[in-house]
Design a protein around this motif. Sequence first.
Motif, PDB file in Angstrom:
ATOM      1  N   VAL A  57     -18.727 -15.533  -7.561  1.00  0.00           N
ATOM      2  CA  VAL A  57     -18.359 -15.141  -6.176  1.00  0.00           C
ATOM      3  C   VAL A  57     -17.519 -14.132  -5.951  1.00  0.00           C
ATOM      4  CG1 VAL A  57     -17.760 -16.138  -4.019  1.00  0.00           C
ATOM      5  CG2 VAL A  57     -19.233 -17.181  -5.329  1.00  0.00           C
ATOM      6  N   VAL A  58     -16.348 -14.114  -6.560  1.00  0.00           N
ATOM      7  CA  VAL A  58     -15.357 -13.417  -6.749  1.00  0.00           C
ATOM      8  C   VAL A  58     -15.775 -11.934  -7.089  1.00  0.00           C
ATOM      9  CG1 VAL A  58     -13.296 -12.683  -7.948  1.00  0.00           C
ATOM     10  CG2 VAL A  58     -13.375 -14.842  -7.412  1.00  0.00           C
ATOM     11  N   ILE A  59     -16.679 -11.748  -8.075  1.00  0.00           N
ATOM     12  CA  ILE A  59     -17.325 -10.508  -8.501  1.00  0.00           C
ATOM     13  C   ILE A  59     -18.237  -9.700  -7.307  1.00  0.00           C
ATOM     14  CG2 ILE A  59     -18.970  -9.451  -9.789  1.00  0.00           C
ATOM     15  CD1 ILE A  59     -18.307 -11.180 -12.133  1.00  0.00           C
ATOM     16  N   VAL A  60     -18.974 -10.505  -6.718  1.00  0.00           N
ATOM     17  CA  VAL A  60     -19.658 -10.021  -5.397  1.00  0.00           C
ATOM     18  C   VAL A  60     -18.547  -9.291  -4.473  1.00  0.00           C
ATOM     19  CG1 VAL A  60     -21.062 -10.589  -3.649  1.00  0.00           C
ATOM     20  CG2 VAL A  60     -21.552 -11.683  -5.884  1.00  0.00           C
ATOM     21  N   LYS A  61     -17.607 -10.227  -3.970  1.00  0.00           N
ATOM     22  CA  LYS A  61     -16.551  -9.875  -3.082  1.00  0.00           C
ATOM     23  C   LYS A  61     -15.786  -8.722  -3.487  1.00  0.00           C
ATOM     24  CE  LYS A  61     -14.754 -14.017  -2.407  1.00  0.00           C
ATOM     25  NZ  LYS A  61     -14.127 -15.065  -1.830  1.00  0.00           N
ATOM     26  N   ASP A  62     -15.495  -8.714  -4.807  1.00  0.00           N
ATOM     27  CA  ASP A  62     -14.473  -7.569  -5.299  1.00  0.00           C
ATOM     28  C   ASP A  62     -15.267  -6.122  -5.176  1.00  0.00           C
ATOM     29  OD1 ASP A  62     -12.454  -9.305  -5.389  1.00  0.00           O
ATOM     30  OD2 ASP A  62     -12.513  -9.235  -7.897  1.00  0.00           O
ATOM     31  N   THR A  63     -16.544  -6.363  -5.270  1.00  0.00           N
ATOM     32  CA  THR A  63     -17.154  -4.793  -5.121  1.00  0.00           C
ATOM     33  C   THR A  63     -16.754  -4.175  -3.877  1.00  0.00           C
ATOM     34  OG1 THR A  63     -19.107  -6.167  -3.921  1.00  0.00           O
ATOM     35  CG2 THR A  63     -19.247  -5.665  -6.313  1.00  0.00           C
ATOM     36  N   ALA A  64     -16.097  -4.901  -2.813  1.00  0.00           N
ATOM     37  CA  ALA A  64     -15.859  -4.328  -1.703  1.00  0.00           C
ATOM     38  C   ALA A  64     -14.623  -3.188  -1.929  1.00  0.00           C
ATOM     39  CB  ALA A  64     -15.562  -5.243  -0.662  1.00  0.00           C
ATOM     40  N   LEU A  65     -13.844  -3.574  -3.158  1.00  0.00           N
ATOM     41  CA  LEU A  65     -12.585  -2.527  -3.403  1.00  0.00           C
ATOM     42  C   LEU A  65     -13.247  -1.400  -3.890  1.00  0.00           C
ATOM     43  CD1 LEU A  65     -10.802  -5.393  -5.607  1.00  0.00           C
ATOM     44  CD2 LEU A  65     -10.290  -4.566  -3.476  1.00  0.00           C
ATOM     45  N   GLY A  66     -14.206  -1.091  -4.404  1.00  0.00           N
ATOM     46  CA  GLY A  66     -14.759   0.216  -4.643  1.00  0.00           C
ATOM     47  C   GLY A  66     -15.220   1.116  -3.394  1.00  0.00           C
ATOM     48  N   GLY A  67     -15.622   0.349  -2.254  1.00  0.00           N
ATOM     49  CA  GLY A  67     -15.799   1.099  -1.358  1.00  0.00           C
ATOM     50  C   GLY A  67     -14.755   1.352  -0.412  1.00  0.00           C
ATOM     51  N   ALA A  68     -13.464   0.701  -0.433  1.00  0.00           N
ATOM     52  CA  ALA A  68     -12.301   1.019   0.066  1.00  0.00           C
ATOM     53  C   ALA A  68     -11.732   1.858  -0.394  1.00  0.00           C
ATOM     54  CB  ALA A  68     -11.491  -0.400   0.433  1.00  0.00           C
ATOM     55  N   VAL A  69     -11.847   2.117  -1.658  1.00  0.00           N
ATOM     56  CA  VAL A  69     -10.921   3.045  -2.499  1.00  0.00           C
ATOM     57  C   VAL A  69     -11.499   4.316  -3.227  1.00  0.00           C
ATOM     58  CG1 VAL A  69      -9.228   3.233  -4.258  1.00  0.00           C
ATOM     59  CG2 VAL A  69      -8.975   1.369  -2.839  1.00  0.00           C
ATOM     60  N   LEU A  70     -12.588   4.060  -3.839  1.00  0.00           N
ATOM     61  CA  LEU A  70     -13.280   4.847  -4.351  1.00  0.00           C
ATOM     62  C   LEU A  70     -14.698   5.495  -3.726  1.00  0.00           C
ATOM     63  CD1 LEU A  70     -13.425   2.988  -7.749  1.00  0.00           C
ATOM     64  CD2 LEU A  70     -11.656   4.839  -7.140  1.00  0.00           C
ATOM     65  N   GLY A  71     -14.626   5.244  -2.702  1.00  0.00           N
ATOM     66  CA  GLY A  71     -15.839   5.856  -1.724  1.00  0.00           C
ATOM     67  C   GLY A  71     -17.275   5.329  -2.356  1.00  0.00           C
TER      68      GLY A  71
END
Length: 301
Positions: free
Chosen positions: A208-222
């Motif tokens: 579940v943490v992996i699924v949620k942490d994908t959002a970090l890439g959207g916020a920082v890396l485009g």
Amino acid sequence: MSTTSVLYDAPGKRAKRRNVIYTIAALAVFALAAWWALAIMADKNQLTAEKWSPFVKDSRIWTTYLLPGLGETLKAAALAIVIALPLGALLGIGRLSDHAWIRVPVGAVVEFFRAIPVLLLMIFSYRLYVEFANVSSDVRPLYAVVTGLVLYNASVIAEVVRAGILTLPRGQTDAAKAIGMRKGQTMSYVLLPQAVTAMLPALVSQLVVIVKDTALGGAVLGFADLLSQKEPIPANYGANTIATLVVIGLIYIVLNFALTSFAGWLEKRLRRAKKSTGAVLGANDAHQANAPGHATNESGV
């Protein structure tokens, strides 16, 4: 069969009365907080129909933004899970090796990547792909997100695997040795099949943490994941930022609920197969595995 719990004392009449009072008080506080939040949203015109109607009247919001974003989120999470699970299992088994030349370097790798924030690993991976790899800019954010997720979560899963194997009674290993099994056979045919059931709740928490942490890439890396759609939707359909965030949050809740439900179903099937010793690693164990410096007692597996 007795229904008495061995984990805590059954509450008496006064304790039950207090529990009811606390529950009513908590619900009242929650209702007041919800009323206060809705009142503020109403004052800011965030509850008007035009803010929410595009999500039910215009299918292009889903086909152009939300579903493609959800697809990218699932793609990154699936790749990270498929790579991190076996890698984490190998690292966890390596930490239990009797040979110091295996156990020590594997332990150093696990502790190193557990100590670094996953966001920093994503950014570092992105820069490595820019400087030293011939990776197209279109897929570079996906590569960086998956790399960061794999490095961090494989190290956490390694600790979960190690803890799961250590929960098994020492007699399991002794019995395998008594019938002539080698170390590899003991691990493959005796310890791992039993430990999987005990590890499952903690592993699901990490997935579940992996699924949620994908959002970090959207916020920082485009990275064009689900959360990154919070900007183009308000820009194309009016100032409905709150509505967009609520819908995206609900999609994440449904996604993780489905993952947790599947894991619960799988755990019941494994337990019915009588491959469990009854030991279970829960979400708290996953949180402990996430904490750098956490260590458990080693056995002579």
